[in-house]
Design an enzyme around this catalytic site. Structure first.
Site, short mmCIF file in Angstrom:
data_model
loop_
_atom_site.label_atom_id
_atom_site.label_comp_id
_atom_site.label_asym_id
_atom_site.label_seq_id
_atom_site.Cartn_x
_atom_site.Cartn_y
_atom_site.Cartn_z
N HIS A 56 -38.88 0.99 -36.57
CA HIS A 56 -37.67 0.85 -37.38
C HIS A 56 -37.46 2.19 -38.08
CE1 HIS A 56 -39.28 -3.31 -37.34
NE2 HIS A 56 -38.01 -3.66 -37.30
N ASP A 59 -39.82 2.49 -40.94
CA ASP A 59 -41.27 2.55 -40.66
C ASP A 59 -41.69 4.02 -40.69
OD1 ASP A 59 -41.30 -0.17 -40.09
OD2 ASP A 59 -41.12 0.14 -37.93
N MET A 90 -38.41 2.72 -27.61
CA MET A 90 -37.46 1.83 -28.29
C MET A 90 -37.38 2.16 -29.78
SD MET A 90 -37.61 -1.05 -30.47
CE MET A 90 -38.58 -2.52 -30.25
N LYS A 185 -34.25 -15.49 -33.18
CA LYS A 185 -35.33 -16.20 -33.89
C LYS A 185 -34.69 -17.41 -34.58
CE LYS A 185 -39.19 -15.30 -37.02
NZ LYS A 185 -39.81 -14.38 -37.99
N GLU A 219 -38.75 -12.81 -27.75
CA GLU A 219 -40.12 -12.73 -28.29
C GLU A 219 -40.82 -14.08 -28.10
OE1 GLU A 219 -41.12 -10.86 -32.10
OE2 GLU A 219 -42.34 -12.61 -32.56
N HIS A 222 -41.00 -16.38 -31.18
CA HIS A 222 -39.75 -16.91 -31.72
C HIS A 222 -39.26 -18.14 -30.95
CE1 HIS A 222 -38.82 -12.73 -33.63
NE2 HIS A 222 -39.94 -13.26 -34.04
N ASP A 247 -40.77 -8.82 -26.29
CA ASP A 247 -41.77 -8.79 -27.36
C ASP A 247 -42.86 -9.80 -27.03
OD1 ASP A 247 -40.44 -6.85 -28.71
OD2 ASP A 247 -39.98 -8.04 -30.49
N ASP A 257 -43.86 -17.72 -38.17
CA ASP A 257 -43.98 -16.68 -37.14
C ASP A 257 -45.37 -16.03 -37.23
OD1 ASP A 257 -43.34 -14.83 -35.21
OD2 ASP A 257 -42.14 -13.58 -36.54
N ASP A 259 -47.11 -14.20 -34.80
CA ASP A 259 -47.29 -12.89 -34.16
C ASP A 259 -48.75 -12.65 -33.77
OD1 ASP A 259 -44.56 -12.30 -34.40
OD2 ASP A 259 -44.83 -11.27 -36.33
N ASP A 289 -45.41 -7.15 -29.97
CA ASP A 289 -44.93 -7.29 -31.35
C ASP A 289 -45.82 -8.31 -32.05
OD1 ASP A 289 -43.59 -7.28 -33.68
OD2 ASP A 289 -41.78 -8.25 -32.95
#
Ligand code: GLT
Ligand code: MN
Ligand code: MN
Length: 388
Positions: A56, A59, A90, A185, A219, A222, A247, A257, A259, A289
């Site tokens: 991002h 980030d 990406m 999501k 993802e 999700h 993802d 979530d 992950d 992810d």
């Protein structure tokens, strides 16, 4: 360890800065790991054998960084990527962290927030392009509601369309060559998110001005949260030419979530997913992810990252074995056989329809045909559980 389970660049394994850099904070507890810089994260990714790093905007660069700071950070990051043999496939934009997005970003009621969200995304696209990214992910985590009294949901869809159309034009204007990948999501952080599943986005994309520029980024976690079969959504996206990114992680159904590390929870579902991606020849990044358990230190984060890639490669090998299994293949062949002379449905024609209408189907005979799915599934379990 046999060589085939070592990650190589051609496997296109990538991680987000926010994944291996995740410090284990949750809604009930604070950070458990010290902060590490983007440069350190890239070094870690190089060490574990990853191919790419995604990010991002914030980030990498703090939200209000001055131009000089921005330049220095980007320069150091590019250098680290080069030195560690890591690419940036990406980029994405944080439209969820800052409190300004408390009511959403592109769909917020306040036109100033909507304007800021589009401006922030254009700047994130500039950053991603500078780093070489060709895919731009849009995850609308805040695009939703706690109460539908605040706006009509069709108005939200219109606002989202306006924003994505605008960003496509910016992409063309700047010659960036991005493909946008929209990530769905069902909920979290909002009580309900508008674009709750990959299928919702697949319905939305054809209504855009440049549908060819826009696909999806499904993802695992999700769709699993929503109780859906992830593979089915992925397959539909693939079949429509819309699987622009993916993802990978894992998730226990019906929870927040999680992950989780890829392959750590639903092995059979992960197996069929890997088998699908490999069978159809998906050539995009395999982006993990996910993040390490909150109980880990950074050595454990490396174990986590290595584990994601290793499990993918183990399942890839299993998919090969499944495809080469004689009994499985003979069952599959039998399943598709019809009695001689059965008219095929195919594309409609008057002649074909007449043949189909005139044909007498022998239902009793058809019902005698065995569908040995118990055996087929057990053979699948055998393949998965037997040693590589
Ligand atoms: C966030 C979210 C992910 C999205 C990322 C992209 S950020 O961590 O949980 O699923 O892919 O914005
Ligand atoms: Mn994601
Ligand atoms: Mn997630």
């Amino acid at each position: 360890m046999p060589d085939q389970f070592q990650p190589k660049p051609e496997h296109k394994f990538s991680f987000g800065l926010w994944t291996v850099g995740n410090r284990g904070r949750d809604p009930f507890g604070d950070f458990v790991r010290e902060p590490i810089s983007p440069v350190q994260i890239v070094e870690m990714l190089g060490e574990v054998g990853a191919w790419g790093v995604n990010l991002h905007d914030n980030d990498l660069v703090p939200i209000d960084a001055a131009p000089a700071e921005y330049e220095r950070i980007v320069k150091d990051f590019k250098k680290a990527c080069k030195e560690n043999g890591i690419v940036v496939p990406m980029a994405t934009v944080s439209l969820f962290f800052h409190p300004i997005f408390r009511d959403g970003a592109f769909t917020a009621n306040d036109p100033e927030v909507r304007g800021y969200a589009v401006q922030k995304t254009m700047r994130a696209m500039d950053l991603g392009a500078e780093l070489g990214a060709k895919t731009f992910v849009l995850w609308g985590g805040r695009e939703g509601v706690e109460t539908d009294s605040c706006r009509r949901p069709d108005e939200a869809v219109k606002r989202l369309r306006e924003a994505v159309n605008y960003l496509c034009e910016y992409n063309i204007d700047k010659g960036y060559g991005y493909k946008f990948a929209l990530e769905a999501k069902p909920n979290e952080p909002r009580a309900d998110i508008y674009m709750s599943t990959t299928g919702h986005y697949l319905g939305f994309i054809p209504t855009l001005d440049h549908p060819e520029m826009v696909g999806v980024n499904p993802e695992v976690a999700h769709e699993t949260m929503a109780g859906l079969n992830f593979l089915h959504g992925v397959a539909q996206a693939w079949e429509m030419g819309k699987l622009f990114h993916i993802d990978l992680n894992d998730q226990m159904p019906g929870r927040y979530d999680q992950d989780l590390r890829f392959g750590s929870s639903n092995i059979k579902a992960c197996f069929f997913l890997v088998k699908f991606l490999e069978d159809v020849g998906y050539s995009g990044p395999r982006h993990f992810d996910a993040h390490a358990y909150r109980t880990e230190d950074y050595e454990g984060v490396k174990d986590f990252a290595r584990g994601c890639m290793r499990s993918y490669l183990l399942l890839k090998q299993k998919a090969k074995e499944w495809n080469a299994n004689k009994e499985i293949q003979s069952i599959l062949r039998e399943l598709g056989k019809a009695a001689n002379g059965t008219p095929a449905v195919g594309k409609y024609s008057k002649k074909g329809a007449a043949a189909l209408l005139g044909y007498e189907f022998n239902k009793d005979q058809i019902l005698k045909k065995r569908l040995p799915y118990e055996r087929l599934d057990q053979l699948t379990i055998d393949v998965i559980l037997q040693g590589c």
